[in-house]
Design a protein around this motif. Structure first.
Motif, PDB file in Angstrom:
ATOM      1  N   VAL A 155       0.860  -1.200   0.000  1.00  0.00           N
ATOM      2  CA  VAL A 155       0.000   0.000   0.000  1.00  0.00           C
ATOM      3  C   VAL A 155       0.890   1.241   0.000  1.00  0.00           C
ATOM      4  N   TYR A 156       1.908   1.228   0.839  1.00  0.00           N
ATOM      5  CA  TYR A 156       2.830   2.360   0.891  1.00  0.00           C
ATOM      6  C   TYR A 156       3.526   2.556  -0.462  1.00  0.00           C
ATOM      7  N   GLY A 157       3.925   1.458  -1.080  1.00  0.00           N
ATOM      8  CA  GLY A 157       4.591   1.526  -2.385  1.00  0.00           C
ATOM      9  C   GLY A 157       3.707   2.134  -3.458  1.00  0.00           C
ATOM     10  N   VAL A 158       2.427   1.727  -3.468  1.00  0.00           N
ATOM     11  CA  VAL A 158       1.490   2.287  -4.453  1.00  0.00           C
ATOM     12  C   VAL A 158       1.309   3.781  -4.201  1.00  0.00           C
ATOM     13  N   CYS A 159       1.139   4.150  -2.940  1.00  0.00           N
ATOM     14  CA  CYS A 159       0.955   5.569  -2.586  1.00  0.00           C
ATOM     15  C   CYS A 159       2.185   6.387  -2.967  1.00  0.00           C
ATOM     16  N   LEU A 160       3.361   5.835  -2.711  1.00  0.00           N
ATOM     17  CA  LEU A 160       4.603   6.543  -3.046  1.00  0.00           C
ATOM     18  C   LEU A 160       4.725   6.699  -4.557  1.00  0.00           C
ATOM     19  N   LYS A 161       4.277   5.704  -5.292  1.00  0.00           N
ATOM     20  CA  LYS A 161       4.294   5.769  -6.758  1.00  0.00           C
ATOM     21  C   LYS A 161       3.488   6.965  -7.248  1.00  0.00           C
TER      22      LYS A 161
ATOM     23  N   LYS B 290       3.285  11.982   2.922  1.00  0.00           N
ATOM     24  CA  LYS B 290       1.911  11.912   2.418  1.00  0.00           C
ATOM     25  C   LYS B 290       1.512  10.449   2.208  1.00  0.00           C
ATOM     26  N   SER B 291       2.457   9.640   1.757  1.00  0.00           N
ATOM     27  CA  SER B 291       2.197   8.220   1.525  1.00  0.00           C
ATOM     28  C   SER B 291       1.935   7.498   2.843  1.00  0.00           C
ATOM     29  N   LYS B 292       2.696   7.845   3.880  1.00  0.00           N
ATOM     30  CA  LYS B 292       2.471   7.238   5.207  1.00  0.00           C
ATOM     31  C   LYS B 292       1.088   7.607   5.729  1.00  0.00           C
ATOM     32  N   ASP B 293       0.700   8.860   5.555  1.00  0.00           N
ATOM     33  CA  ASP B 293      -0.647   9.285   5.972  1.00  0.00           C
ATOM     34  C   ASP B 293      -1.718   8.508   5.217  1.00  0.00           C
TER      35      ASP B 293
ATOM     36  N   LEU C 112       9.417  -2.615  -8.053  1.00  0.00           N
ATOM     37  CA  LEU C 112      10.064  -2.707  -6.750  1.00  0.00           C
ATOM     38  C   LEU C 112       9.057  -2.930  -5.628  1.00  0.00           C
ATOM     39  N   PHE C 113       7.831  -2.466  -5.844  1.00  0.00           N
ATOM     40  CA  PHE C 113       6.838  -2.550  -4.784  1.00  0.00           C
ATOM     41  C   PHE C 113       5.857  -3.705  -4.948  1.00  0.00           C
ATOM     42  N   MET C 114       5.554  -4.060  -6.173  1.00  0.00           N
ATOM     43  CA  MET C 114       4.543  -5.095  -6.409  1.00  0.00           C
ATOM     44  C   MET C 114       5.195  -6.287  -7.092  1.00  0.00           C
TER      45      MET C 114
END
Length: 195
Positions: free
Chosen positions: A42-48, A55-58, A114-116
């Motif tokens: 989830v964090y990886g998608v948000c960071l993308k 903002k991604s952590k939030d 890298l994330f998925m």
């Protein structure tokens, strides 16, 4: 003499079992355990989408709160896939709040990888804006038959389950699935023509 190890690694329950347990008991700890397995994704998608770690952590927290409220309203068969769609939609909705004309850069497929791990080929509806022009996709959606267009809109853009779409359109679930499959095939063909 056989030695018994002083500890044994707790065997993880499958996602489907945890999901069923949560839907039955509504215990937040159960959903928390399930969500924790995919928080890094989830964090990886948000960071993308956001390009901002804070903002991604939030967003990871906001998405947990969102699924806590919405999971009962959907027929979730594969938690990881459903969570990906919810996460992507959350990010896209947030980005749409930006000022008109402001551009948003989305990461490349390499960064995404890298994330998925082992992410399946995305359908044209799931592709990011820089992979495929939005106007072309909209034109292809307009070319769909009315039933297919309605089903695609409700399923992908409004995040409704087959059952919910069946109720809204007063149509059998089998028909809904069929319209979505046909629409996806037609969109793929249309988008390939526009390349």
């Amino acid at each position: 003499m056989q030695l018994i190890p002083f500890y044994r690694k707790k065997k993880e329950k499958p996602d489907s079992e945890l999901l069923g347990l949560y839907l039955e008991t509504r215990e937040p700890e159960v959903l928390g355990e399930l969500y924790a397995r995919y928080m890094h994704l989830v964090y990886g998608v948000c960071l993308k989408y956001f390009k901002e770690p804070e903002k991604s952590k939030d967003a990871v927290i906001q998405i947990y709160e969102k699924i806590h409220l919405e999971i009962h309203r959907h027929e979730v068969k594969n938690f990881k896939s459903w969570l990906y769609v919810v996460t992507k939609n959350h990010c896209l909705m947030d980005l749409r709040k930006k000022k008109p004309g402001e551009t948003v850069r989305v990461s490349t497929e390499e960064e995404w990888g890298l994330f998925m791990e082992n992410e399946a080929e995305l359908h044209p509806v799931d592709r990011t804006p820089d992979e495929m022009p939005e106007q072309a996709l909209e034109k292809c959606i307009e070319r769909l038959k009315a039933e297919q267009r309605k089903c695609i809109d409700l399923f992908y853009l409004k995040n409704k389950s087959y059952r919910e779409i069946s109720g809204v359109l007063e149509m059998e679930e089998k028909k809904v699935k069929s319209h979505i499959q046909n629409a996806k095939r037609n969109l793929k063909i249309c988008m390939e023509e526009k390349k």
